[in-house]
Each structure stands twice: as structure tokens, then as C-alpha cells.
Motif scaffolding. Structure first.
Motif, PDB file in Angstrom:
ATOM      1  N   LYS A  87       0.837  -1.190   0.000  1.00 52.59           N
ATOM      2  CA  LYS A  87       0.000   0.000   0.000  1.00 52.59           C
ATOM      3  C   LYS A  87       0.877   1.247   0.000  1.00 52.59           C
ATOM      4  CE  LYS A  87      -3.957  -2.159   2.288  1.00 52.59           C
ATOM      5  NZ  LYS A  87      -4.909  -2.095   3.411  1.00 52.59           N
ATOM      6  N   THR A  88       0.627   2.117  -0.939  1.00 53.64           N
ATOM      7  CA  THR A  88       1.361   3.375  -1.032  1.00 53.64           C
ATOM      8  C   THR A  88       0.375   4.513  -0.924  1.00 53.64           C
ATOM      9  OG1 THR A  88       2.976   2.356  -2.513  1.00 53.64           O
ATOM     10  CG2 THR A  88       2.936   4.749  -2.443  1.00 53.64           C
ATOM     11  N   GLU A  89       0.552   5.355   0.067  1.00 58.63           N
ATOM     12  CA  GLU A  89      -0.379   6.453   0.264  1.00 58.63           C
ATOM     13  C   GLU A  89       0.024   7.635  -0.592  1.00 58.63           C
ATOM     14  OE1 GLU A  89      -2.208   9.111   3.915  1.00 58.63           O
ATOM     15  OE2 GLU A  89      -1.518   7.066   4.246  1.00 58.63           O
ATOM     16  N   LEU A  90      -0.900   8.096  -1.403  1.00 62.15           N
ATOM     17  CA  LEU A  90      -0.665   9.242  -2.263  1.00 62.15           C
ATOM     18  C   LEU A  90      -1.421  10.438  -1.708  1.00 62.15           C
ATOM     19  CD1 LEU A  90      -1.090   7.605  -5.805  1.00 62.15           C
ATOM     20  CD2 LEU A  90       0.959   7.740  -4.383  1.00 62.15           C
ATOM     21  N   LYS A  91      -0.739  11.563  -1.610  1.00 65.26           N
ATOM     22  CA  LYS A  91      -1.359  12.776  -1.089  1.00 65.26           C
ATOM     23  C   LYS A  91      -1.424  13.830  -2.176  1.00 65.26           C
ATOM     24  CE  LYS A  91       0.202  12.009   3.661  1.00 65.26           C
ATOM     25  NZ  LYS A  91       0.947  12.573   4.816  1.00 65.26           N
ATOM     26  N   ARG A  92      -2.527  14.549  -2.218  1.00 63.85           N
ATOM     27  CA  ARG A  92      -2.683  15.626  -3.190  1.00 63.85           C
ATOM     28  C   ARG A  92      -1.623  16.698  -2.968  1.00 63.85           C
ATOM     29  NH1 ARG A  92      -8.627  16.985  -5.214  1.00 63.85           N
ATOM     30  NH2 ARG A  92      -9.720  15.021  -4.830  1.00 63.85           N
ATOM     31  N   ASP A  93      -1.091  17.199  -4.085  1.00 64.15           N
ATOM     32  CA  ASP A  93      -0.112  18.282  -4.018  1.00 64.15           C
ATOM     33  C   ASP A  93      -0.333  19.203  -5.208  1.00 64.15           C
ATOM     34  OD1 ASP A  93       1.978  20.012  -3.715  1.00 64.15           O
ATOM     35  OD2 ASP A  93       3.536  18.488  -3.548  1.00 64.15           O
ATOM     36  N   GLY A  94      -1.193  20.185  -5.035  1.00 67.80           N
ATOM     37  CA  GLY A  94      -1.513  21.106  -6.118  1.00 67.80           C
ATOM     38  C   GLY A  94      -0.367  22.013  -6.500  1.00 67.80           C
ATOM     39  N   SER A  95       0.689  22.084  -5.663  1.00 63.52           N
ATOM     40  CA  SER A  95       1.822  22.947  -5.990  1.00 63.52           C
ATOM     41  C   SER A  95       2.691  22.362  -7.091  1.00 63.52           C
ATOM     42  CB  SER A  95       2.667  23.187  -4.733  1.00 63.52           C
ATOM     43  OG  SER A  95       3.268  21.970  -4.291  1.00 63.52           O
ATOM     44  N   VAL A  96       2.609  21.049  -7.330  1.00 66.99           N
ATOM     45  CA  VAL A  96       3.411  20.418  -8.372  1.00 66.99           C
ATOM     46  C   VAL A  96       2.867  20.745  -9.752  1.00 66.99           C
ATOM     47  CG1 VAL A  96       4.229  18.215  -9.308  1.00 66.99           C
ATOM     48  CG2 VAL A  96       4.074  18.531  -6.840  1.00 66.99           C
ATOM     49  N   LEU A  97       1.558  20.737  -9.891  1.00 69.03           N
ATOM     50  CA  LEU A  97       0.922  20.895 -11.188  1.00 69.03           C
ATOM     51  C   LEU A  97      -0.470  21.478 -10.975  1.00 69.03           C
ATOM     52  CD1 LEU A  97       1.867  19.966 -14.083  1.00 69.03           C
ATOM     53  CD2 LEU A  97       0.399  17.982 -13.770  1.00 69.03           C
ATOM     54  N   ALA A  98      -0.746  22.579 -11.651  1.00 65.84           N
ATOM     55  CA  ALA A  98      -2.097  23.166 -11.581  1.00 65.84           C
ATOM     56  C   ALA A  98      -2.988  22.350 -12.508  1.00 65.84           C
ATOM     57  CB  ALA A  98      -2.054  24.629 -12.004  1.00 65.84           C
ATOM     58  N   TYR A  99      -3.500  21.217 -11.982  1.00 67.00           N
ATOM     59  CA  TYR A  99      -4.090  20.239 -12.888  1.00 67.00           C
ATOM     60  C   TYR A  99      -5.351  20.739 -13.575  1.00 67.00           C
ATOM     61  CZ  TYR A  99      -4.893  15.921 -15.189  1.00 67.00           C
ATOM     62  OH  TYR A  99      -5.039  15.010 -16.190  1.00 67.00           O
ATOM     63  N   GLY A 100      -6.153  21.512 -12.890  1.00 67.40           N
ATOM     64  CA  GLY A 100      -7.356  22.025 -13.536  1.00 67.40           C
ATOM     65  C   GLY A 100      -7.017  22.839 -14.773  1.00 67.40           C
ATOM     66  N   GLN A 101      -5.961  23.652 -14.696  1.00 66.63           N
ATOM     67  CA  GLN A 101      -5.552  24.459 -15.843  1.00 66.63           C
ATOM     68  C   GLN A 101      -4.933  23.586 -16.933  1.00 66.63           C
ATOM     69  OE1 GLN A 101      -3.299  27.971 -14.941  1.00 66.63           O
ATOM     70  NE2 GLN A 101      -4.585  28.546 -13.210  1.00 66.63           N
TER      71      GLN A 101
ATOM     72  N   THR B 183      -7.644  19.806 -23.086  1.00 65.40           N
ATOM     73  CA  THR B 183      -8.964  19.695 -23.717  1.00 65.40           C
ATOM     74  C   THR B 183      -9.047  20.573 -24.951  1.00 65.40           C
ATOM     75  OG1 THR B 183     -10.036  19.184 -21.605  1.00 65.40           O
ATOM     76  CG2 THR B 183     -11.444  20.035 -23.371  1.00 65.40           C
ATOM     77  N   ARG B 184      -8.577  21.802 -24.855  1.00 62.63           N
ATOM     78  CA  ARG B 184      -8.643  22.734 -25.981  1.00 62.63           C
ATOM     79  C   ARG B 184      -7.663  22.360 -27.092  1.00 62.63           C
ATOM     80  NH1 ARG B 184     -10.598  25.231 -21.608  1.00 62.63           N
ATOM     81  NH2 ARG B 184     -12.131  26.906 -21.864  1.00 62.63           N
ATOM     82  N   LEU B 185      -6.494  21.831 -26.726  1.00 55.70           N
ATOM     83  CA  LEU B 185      -5.561  21.356 -27.754  1.00 55.70           C
ATOM     84  C   LEU B 185      -6.197  20.232 -28.565  1.00 55.70           C
ATOM     85  CD1 LEU B 185      -2.034  21.248 -26.036  1.00 55.70           C
ATOM     86  CD2 LEU B 185      -2.916  22.913 -27.679  1.00 55.70           C
ATOM     87  N   GLY B 186      -6.868  19.310 -27.870  1.00 53.44           N
ATOM     88  CA  GLY B 186      -7.517  18.220 -28.582  1.00 53.44           C
ATOM     89  C   GLY B 186      -8.689  18.678 -29.430  1.00 53.44           C
ATOM     90  N   ARG B 187      -9.404  19.705 -28.951  1.00 57.42           N
ATOM     91  CA  ARG B 187     -10.615  20.167 -29.636  1.00 57.42           C
ATOM     92  C   ARG B 187     -10.304  21.120 -30.792  1.00 57.42           C
ATOM     93  NH1 ARG B 187     -14.305  22.626 -25.340  1.00 57.42           N
ATOM     94  NH2 ARG B 187     -14.356  20.438 -24.672  1.00 57.42           N
TER      95      ARG B 187
ATOM     96  N   GLU C  94     -14.398  18.324 -18.212  1.00 55.20           N
ATOM     97  CA  GLU C  94     -14.033  19.607 -17.618  1.00 55.20           C
ATOM     98  C   GLU C  94     -14.553  19.763 -16.189  1.00 55.20           C
ATOM     99  OE1 GLU C  94     -13.472  23.185 -19.837  1.00 55.20           O
ATOM    100  OE2 GLU C  94     -14.261  22.233 -21.645  1.00 55.20           O
ATOM    101  N   ALA C  95     -15.755  19.289 -15.907  1.00 54.93           N
ATOM    102  CA  ALA C  95     -16.300  19.414 -14.554  1.00 54.93           C
ATOM    103  C   ALA C  95     -15.453  18.626 -13.559  1.00 54.93           C
ATOM    104  CB  ALA C  95     -17.745  18.930 -14.525  1.00 54.93           C
ATOM    105  N   GLU C  96     -15.032  17.411 -13.930  1.00 57.50           N
ATOM    106  CA  GLU C  96     -14.192  16.614 -13.037  1.00 57.50           C
ATOM    107  C   GLU C  96     -12.800  17.226 -12.924  1.00 57.50           C
ATOM    108  OE1 GLU C  96     -12.422  12.053 -12.490  1.00 57.50           O
ATOM    109  OE2 GLU C  96     -13.676  12.553 -14.228  1.00 57.50           O
ATOM    110  N   GLY C  97     -12.287  17.756 -14.032  1.00 56.75           N
ATOM    111  CA  GLY C  97     -10.954  18.347 -14.020  1.00 56.75           C
ATOM    112  C   GLY C  97     -10.813  19.501 -13.053  1.00 56.75           C
ATOM    113  N   LYS C  98     -11.900  20.212 -12.800  1.00 53.31           N
ATOM    114  CA  LYS C  98     -11.848  21.366 -11.890  1.00 53.31           C
ATOM    115  C   LYS C  98     -11.578  20.947 -10.454  1.00 53.31           C
ATOM    116  CE  LYS C  98     -14.855  24.325 -14.694  1.00 53.31           C
ATOM    117  NZ  LYS C  98     -16.174  25.016 -14.778  1.00 53.31           N
ATOM    118  N   THR C  99     -11.892  19.695 -10.101  1.00 52.52           N
ATOM    119  CA  THR C  99     -11.657  19.230  -8.728  1.00 52.52           C
ATOM    120  C   THR C  99     -10.393  18.392  -8.614  1.00 52.52           C
ATOM    121  OG1 THR C  99     -12.864  17.113  -8.934  1.00 52.52           O
ATOM    122  CG2 THR C  99     -14.163  19.100  -8.472  1.00 52.52           C
ATOM    123  N   ALA C 100      -9.630  18.272  -9.701  1.00 54.58           N
ATOM    124  CA  ALA C 100      -8.514  17.336  -9.736  1.00 54.58           C
ATOM    125  C   ALA C 100      -7.200  17.987  -9.300  1.00 54.58           C
ATOM    126  CB  ALA C 100      -8.357  16.745 -11.135  1.00 54.58           C
TER     127      ALA C 100
END
Length: 240
Positions: A27-41, A47-51, A103-109
Motif C-alpha cells: 500500500k502506497t499512500e498518495l497525497k494531493r499536491d496542487g503545488s506540483v501541477l495546476a491540474y485544472g488548468q 482539452t482545448r488542444l484536442g478540440r 471539464e467538470a471533473e478536471g476542476k476538482t482534480a
């Protein structure tokens, strides 16, 4: 906190029979770290590159081994939203792909990792999907046009820092014998391309000169059909 569980199986073949030993779950515990990557952005950009990117661009991601304070082989990552965990496979060189979420899920990621906060560094680079032998002046002009439209019209202001203004297509190779070829009035014409003075190979390591490069801005007077004749090991990129 959710946990990422991996089951490892060790198979040993004996002379008389084959025996499979199943090890206890790790078991490996993973913790959120928004400072590494602004994932929502990042997710909005992907999404826009693909579209709207007409298949011309991709984002490459890599763990920065020099700035990361643990061995790359020990890094575990997932994209964690309020709805699900999305495990990320990291290769031996630290490269990985990111999932494009609704996009809705990405905003909370956020990126979740087993590395302590402040000890993981990730690089993202904008790359072309076009191969050197596919490049002609029509493609150069398409790249510049689509990039300008994406940045100036389709990306909100808060995403533009992730997609800087593209000035030119960069062509680099160990041997600077680039040429453009096209037919005109039944004749095959060839034009050598000059080395761009002071243009640095983006893949060169610190202290290295790197490969010579030339630039194509799309403003040149050559016809759309003028096709690049690339030397071996040519790499295309964008000048930002």
C-alpha cells in the motif's frame, strides 16, 4: 484518504513443477499536491488542444530528475479528483502522460504523489506532432495560424501562460544541410536553409553547444508546396 493498492506476483519455475507465490498487497499512500501541477488548468489546456489544435500539438510531461529530491524510480503519481483516482505510468526516463478529464471533473482534480511536498518537480513542454518529412511551408503556416487562434481567441487569459506565443517552427539536426524542394514549371527546385544565428538547441544540456537549428516563420515567400528535406536525426520544435 484513498489509497493506491498494488498486488505483486512472484513466479518461480522449479525443475519439477511451477509454483506461484502471491505477495501481500503493498500500500502506497498518495497525497494531493496542487503545488506540483495546476491540474485544472493543464486539463483545460489539453482539452482545448484536442478540440481546436487540428492534431498539430501535444504536451510532453517529465519528472525533473535534477530538481526532484527522490529517485525517479520511486515516484508514484495519480490524478485524483472528487470522483476517481487515475493512476499515471512513469517510464524509466521519468516521462508520463496525463489523462484528459471531463471539464467538470478536471476542476476538482490535483496531482497526488507519494513524494513529500516540495520535493517533486515536473516539466511540461509543448511539442509538435508533425514529423520532419511531413513538413512543408503549408504545414508551417497552418501551425502558426492555429497557434495564434488558440492563444488569442480560444484560450482564456489565465491559460495563456501555458501556451506562449509561437514565433516559428524550429528545425534542428546534427548536420545543418536542410533544404526545401518544390516543383515549378516542371522543374525541381531546391533551396538551402541557413543556420539561425544564436538559436539554441532546446535539448542541449547546460554547457553544451547542441545541434545547429534553422527557423521557418511562415512569412517566407516560398510556395506552400515547398517541402523540407531533413537530414538524419532532425527534430522539429517551436520557438516561443
Amino acid at each position: 484518504m484513498r489509497r493506491l493498492t498494488c498486488s505483486l506476483a512472484l513466479c518461480a519455475t522449479l525443475a519439477a513443477h511451477a509454483q506461484t507465490e502471491v505477495l501481500p498487497p503493498v500500500k502506497t499512500e498518495l497525497k494531493r499536491d496542487g503545488s506540483v501541477l495546476a491540474y485544472g488548468q493543464i486539463n483545460s489546456l489539453l482539452t482545448r488542444l484536442g478540440r481546436h489544435g487540428e492534431g498539430l500539438f501535444r504536451m510532453d510531461f517529465k519528472v525533473d530528475a535534477e530538481k526532484t529530491k527522490v529517485p525517479v524510480a520511486s515516484v508514484r503519481m495519480a490524478v485524483r479528483s472528487d470522483e476517481a483516482d487515475h493512476p499515471i505510468a512513469i517510464d524509466a526516463q521519468g516521462r508520463f502522460d496525463l489523462p484528459v478529464l471531463p471539464e467538470a471533473e478536471g476542476k476538482t482534480a490535483d496531482l497526488a504523489t507519494n513524494v513529500p511536498k516540495g520535493q517533486l518537480a515536473v516539466n511540461g513542454t509543448l511539442e509538435l506532432t508533425v514529423k520532419p518529412e511531413q513538413l512543408d511551408m503549408a504545414k508551417v503556416r497552418q501551425i502558426i495560424r492555429v497557434a495564434r487562434t488558440l492563444r488569442e481567441e480560444l484560450l482564456p487569459w489565465y491559460l495563456r501562460w501555458l501556451f506562449p506565443r509561437i514565433q516559428a517552427v524550429r528545425v534542428c539536426s546534427a548536420t545543418p544541410t536542410w533544404e526545401l524542394e518544390w516543383r515549378e514549371n516542371g522543374q525541381l527546385l531546391g533551396l538551402p536553409l541557413p543556420e539561425a544565428a544564436g538559436e539554441r538547441d532546446p535539448e542541449a544540456k547546460k554547457g553544451e553547444k547542441g545541434r545547429p537549428c534553422t527557423l521557418l516563420t511562415g512569412q517566407e515567400s516560398w510556395p506552400d508546396a515547398a517541402r523540407l528535406v531533413p537530414p538524419p536525426d532532425t527534430k522539429l520544435g517551436v520557438k516561443l
